[in-house]
Design a protein around this motif. Structure first.
Motif, PDB file in Angstrom:
ATOM      1  N   SER A   1       0.769  -1.250  -0.038  1.00  0.00           N
ATOM      2  CA  SER A   1       0.051  -0.028   0.251  1.00  0.00           C
ATOM      3  C   SER A   1       0.732   1.327  -0.005  1.00  0.00           C
ATOM      4  O   SER A   1       0.609   2.329  -0.508  1.00  0.00           O
ATOM      5  CB  SER A   1      -1.005  -0.141   1.173  1.00  0.00           C
ATOM      6  N   GLN A   2       1.996   1.149   0.796  1.00  0.00           N
ATOM      7  CA  GLN A   2       2.852   2.373   0.831  1.00  0.00           C
ATOM      8  C   GLN A   2       3.543   2.601  -0.697  1.00  0.00           C
ATOM      9  O   GLN A   2       3.569   3.709  -1.165  1.00  0.00           O
ATOM     10  CB  GLN A   2       4.123   2.126   1.806  1.00  0.00           C
TER      11      GLN A   2
ATOM     12  N   LYS B   1       0.867   3.987  -3.023  1.00  0.00           N
ATOM     13  CA  LYS B   1       0.772   5.574  -3.013  1.00  0.00           C
ATOM     14  C   LYS B   1       1.739   6.243  -3.515  1.00  0.00           C
ATOM     15  O   LYS B   1       1.626   7.633  -4.216  1.00  0.00           O
ATOM     16  CB  LYS B   1       0.793   6.021  -1.482  1.00  0.00           C
TER      17      LYS B   1
ATOM     18  N   GLU C   1       1.400   6.529  -7.015  1.00  0.00           N
ATOM     19  CA  GLU C   1       0.147   7.300  -7.402  1.00  0.00           C
ATOM     20  C   GLU C   1       0.709   8.740  -7.615  1.00  0.00           C
ATOM     21  O   GLU C   1       0.338   9.364  -8.481  1.00  0.00           O
ATOM     22  CB  GLU C   1      -0.887   7.471  -6.109  1.00  0.00           C
ATOM     23  N   ARG C   2       1.689   9.128  -6.744  1.00  0.00           N
ATOM     24  CA  ARG C   2       2.136  10.537  -6.861  1.00  0.00           C
ATOM     25  C   ARG C   2       3.117  10.677  -8.116  1.00  0.00           C
ATOM     26  O   ARG C   2       2.957  11.741  -8.750  1.00  0.00           O
ATOM     27  CB  ARG C   2       3.272  10.665  -5.806  1.00  0.00           C
TER      28      ARG C   2
END
Length: 240
Positions: free
Chosen positions: A5-6, A9, A12-13
């Motif tokens: 999950s980290q 993210k 996504e950035r």
């Protein structure tokens, strides 16, 4: 390879940075996986970005060739070849990679991490080629072309017309000012903003105790280049 999950993210950035959302997020992750990391994590089914790098190299060459062919109809084959070579060279691609802070997103082996691999031109250039290859596989040629030519927005038009994605504004400014003054050119950090993983540097370029340009970048070198660019804009040496 499972994406945490980290890690998701972080990816996504990057997608927000390049203004492209992947249909297959694993493809993006693979494009950022250096062979050193893949070799250290074979048990986790980690795959390196080398195949995507091979593809991306060809795609970049095609997009740049098409752009130059259409924009510079007066240039003979030899001049087009020369300009394409300067655009797709390692230093230009590494500069492009730094513009989107690509080094931050790479998966590197312990050895490469310890020896500054995130800032090495060869690794950054290869990663940009791999990322381009991943976008091509995920979204096709048109979207890849939009991503590449939109990477620097208006700046890429100026850069490509000069035959390189990297314009050394500091050198240009120094050459211009040497004709007008013997005073020393200084670059000073005005302030640093943000956390370590997303820091921004604000830089001033100073001549004779006067600020002649200011710029912001994700590292000091980029901030210096942007400050020099603004100075050149102010004195009318380049167009915005």
């Amino acid at each position: 390879m499972k994406i945490s999950s980290q890690r998701a993210k972080l990816l996504e950035r990057l997608q927000a940075e390049i203004k492209y959302n992947f249909q297959d997020i694993k493809l993006l992750n693979t494009s950022l996986t250096h062979s050193s990391y893949a070799n250290e994590n074979k048990g986790k089914n980690s795959v390196s970005n080398e195949r995507l790098e091979f593809l991306g190299d060809t795609v970049i060459s095609l997009v740049v060739s098409d752009y130059l062919y259409k924009r510079f109809s007066e240039f003979p084959e030899g001049e087009l070849t020369k300009r394409r070579a300067s655009v797709v060279c390692e230093s230009s691609l590494a500069f492009a990679a730094r513009k989107i802070n690509l080094g931050e997103y790479l998966l590197l082996g312990k050895g490469e991490e310890a020896t500054g691999g995130r800032e090495r031109d060869s690794i950054l250039a290869d990663a940009l080629e791999a990322l381009t290859g991943a976008i091509y596989v995920d979204g096709g040629l048109k979207k890849t072309e939009k991503y590449l030519l939109g990477l620097f927005e208006q700046e890429v038009i100026y850069a490509l017309s000069k035959g390189t994605l990297f314009i050394d504004y500091k050198t240009e400014l120094q050459e211009v000012l040497q004709k007008k003054t013997k005073s020393r050119i200084e670059y000073k950090v005005e302030k640093e903003v943000g956390q370590d993983h997303n820091k921004k540097f604000y830089m001033n370029v100073i001549v004779e105790n006067k600020i002649i340009g200011s710029g912001m970048g994700r590292n000091k070198k980029e901030a210096e280049q942007m400050a020099a660019k603004q100075a050149l804009l102010k004195i009318g040496e380049i167009n915005g």
